[in-house]
Design an enzyme around this catalytic site. Structure first.
Site, mmCIF file in Angstrom:
data_model
loop_
_atom_site.group_PDB
_atom_site.id
_atom_site.type_symbol
_atom_site.label_atom_id
_atom_site.label_comp_id
_atom_site.label_asym_id
_atom_site.label_seq_id
_atom_site.Cartn_x
_atom_site.Cartn_y
_atom_site.Cartn_z
ATOM 1 N N CYS A 37 0.825 -1.208 0.000
ATOM 2 C CA CYS A 37 0.000 0.000 0.000
ATOM 3 C C CYS A 37 0.859 1.258 0.000
ATOM 4 C CB CYS A 37 -0.928 0.016 1.208
ATOM 5 S SG CYS A 37 -2.020 -1.410 1.258
ATOM 6 N N CYS A 106 -2.698 8.631 6.100
ATOM 7 C CA CYS A 106 -1.416 8.652 6.826
ATOM 8 C C CYS A 106 -1.658 8.903 8.321
ATOM 9 C CB CYS A 106 -0.504 9.753 6.272
ATOM 10 S SG CYS A 106 -0.050 9.527 4.543
#
Lengths: 126, 420
Positions: A37, A106
């Site tokens: 990812c 994130c």
């Protein structure tokens, strides 16, 4: 895409990069994300006998926002109790770093890393 | 400085603005060569005529300039000027070639063959034609990025109207075997279209020797202006197409609209310069590229070239820097203008479909940088790039948990990652 000044600052001067001894009973390690990812975070906390996080270290594979998110949380968790650290929300991280929508994941990963490190510590200290 | 056939000095320098990064993204676009800009300028102001005006000198001189440019474009691909249609760029040319031919011959044929690593404007146009009822075969590529000619031949049926294979890939710079592909298409009776946006001016091309029926060309990839390109359309045997843009019937009815004289003139001049300088420039670029690859390999372990090295234009490298994420790396090499195959650089969350088509692991696709060299790249730029990239990779590896695992001998594939 332009990065915020805070992301650039953490990217260029990351706080608390490094590793703690993962076999130490006082250390909890969280490893979250996946190389496929494009981001992996390793967050480690060292917890005092009083239950205070006295040290934190990170290593991150990822974009600037991922590095900045993990660097920021190492600063935030230090000096906090486990409960206080566990209450840090991804939205707080995203807000502090002014992350754009495409980078919210994130901050989610950084929140997950804290929770994973705490869970690992609790499991070890039993 | 050496003189060229054009009687001008070669490779003028192009000063960088103070503080601007070193440009290593020549597959994205190229600056206009100053020699190109110079010949364009009068056509904006005193020579402003409409090249389609037949009644006065303004029109005549513009028409003459446009026709000279058409010859210059035709000349670099071995075509006749009558076979060159000006368009707004390679995206329009690819659309016109595929939709135009498919629509014209739709009563007889309904099948298209293309390749999974084509530019999005070819793939998306094919998807569009699929929705209209055409069937499309998307050929895979080998791990070196090149197609298998046997698979191509097997894919072409008597219903195949057109085969579209790009000459040079925009991400990995590999050169497909055009002459062999052209021969197969001719033998099987399908038109051969090739997207040459990244190829014209970089490799020798000859539409007759290579049996090319349609070719898309871009101005801004060869030091010409943006906003102009061309489609080569073969006259013998004749290729017919339905226009996308109708109107005054300019460009032999295949593309209506007033031609942009300055852009045509600049595009033509860019082709002339590229043709005159190609051999020497390729040799120079090859030296720079070999130094760049060698220098990076000398400083950094665990780096991998994506795509074949031999069948590749000299101005391209695509390298995976294992254990370092591409966008993070781009941020670290902020003194360089480069691009990455990492998912983070695009709106989608998938890393480069081109690298994936080569069989590059998703993990490695995330760590790639495309380094594009061109006419204004200097030896100093390359030395700077080697140091800057190597420093950034070392810095980021020191921060990478995957690099630690690699050093400890842990195979990252053996870990059960929670994909998010």
């Amino acid at each position: 895409m332009a990065y915020s000044d805070k992301v650039i600052d953490h990217y260029e001067h990351p706080r608390n990069v490094g590793a703690l001894d993962k076999d130490d009973h006082a250390v909890g390690t969280g490893l979250v994300g996946a190389p496929a990812c494009g981001d992996v975070m390793k967050l480690q906390i060292k917890v005092s006998a009083e239950g205070i996080i006295e040290d934190a270290k990170f290593k991150t594979f990822g974009c600037g926002s991922a590095i900045a998110s993990s660097s920021l949380v190492t600063e935030w968790v230090k000096g906090k109790t486990l409960d206080e650290a566990a209450s840090i929300k991804n939205t707080d991280i995203a807000h502090e770093l002014a992350l754009p929508p495409v980078k919210i994941h994130c901050s989610v990963l950084a929140e997950d890393a804290i929770k994973a490190a705490i869970a690992d510590y609790k499991k070890k200290s039993g | 400085m050496q003189m060229t056939a054009l009687g001008k000095t070669t490779r003028p320098s192009l000063p960088r603005a103070p503080g601007a990064p070193v440009y290593l993204d020549y597959q994205a676009t190229t600056p206009c060569d100053p020699r190109v800009v110079e010949v364009m300028l009068p056509w904006f102001t005193e020579k402003f005529g409409n090249p389609h005006s037949r009644n006065h000198r303004y029109g005549w001189e513009a028409e003459e300039a446009v026709e000279k440019a058409r010859e210059q474009v035709a000349d670099i691909i071995g075509a006749d000027a009558k076979e060159v249609i000006f368009t707004s760029g390679a995206t329009e040319s690819n659309n016109l070639a595929l939709k135009g031919v498919a629509h014209f011959y739709r009563e007889k044929k309904n099948h298209i063959v293309t390749v999974v690593t084509e530019h999005k404007c070819v793939l998306d146009t094919c998807r569009y034609l699929e929705q209209e009822g055409f069937s499309v075969t998307y050929l895979p590529v080998r791990s070196d990025g090149l197609i298998d000619l046997g698979e191509l031949e097997a894919a072409i049926t008597d219903k195949t109207v057109i085969v579209s294979v790009m000459a040079v890939n925009n991400e990995i710079g590999v050169i497909q075997p055009l002459a062999e592909i052209g021969a197969i298409c001719r033998k099987k009776g399908a038109f051969f279209h090739t997207d040459c946006a990244q190829a014209v001016g970089k490799i020798p091309l000859d539409v007759n020797a290579m049996n090319i029926d349609l070719m898309s060309i871009s101005g801004h990839k060869l030091y010409g202006p943006k906003g102009i390109g061309a489609l080569y359309v073969r006259r013998r045997p004749r290729v017919r197409l339905v226009p996308l843009i109708t109107g005054g019937g300019q460009e032999r009815g295949m593309r209506s609209g007033t031609l942009a004289t300055p852009l045509c003139v600049g595009f033509g001049e860019a082709c002339a310069i590229a043709k005159a300088e190609m051999a020497a420039e390729n040799e120079r670029l090859l030296g720079l590229r070999n130094r760049l690859l060698g220098g990076l390999k000398q400083r950094l372990p665990e780096i991998y070239l994506n795509g074949d090295l031999e069948s590749r234009i000299p101005g391209n490298l695509n390298i995976s820097f294992a254990f370092v994420e591409g966008e993070g790396l781009m941020m670290g090499v902020k003194e360089l203008a480069v691009s990455s195959g990492s998912a983070c650089t695009s709106a989608s969350l998938e890393p480069s479909y081109v690298l994936r088509a080569l069989g590059v692991d998703v993990e490695m696709a995330h760590t790639s940088l495309r380094l594009g060299l061109g006419r204004f790249t200097t030896a100093e730029d390359i030395e700077f790039a080697i140091d800057h990239i190597a420093d950034a990779v070392e810095h980021l590896r020191a921060m990478s948990p995957l690099w630690d695992m690699h050093l400890e001998g842990v195979d990252i594939k053996s870990i059960e990652w929670a994909e998010h």
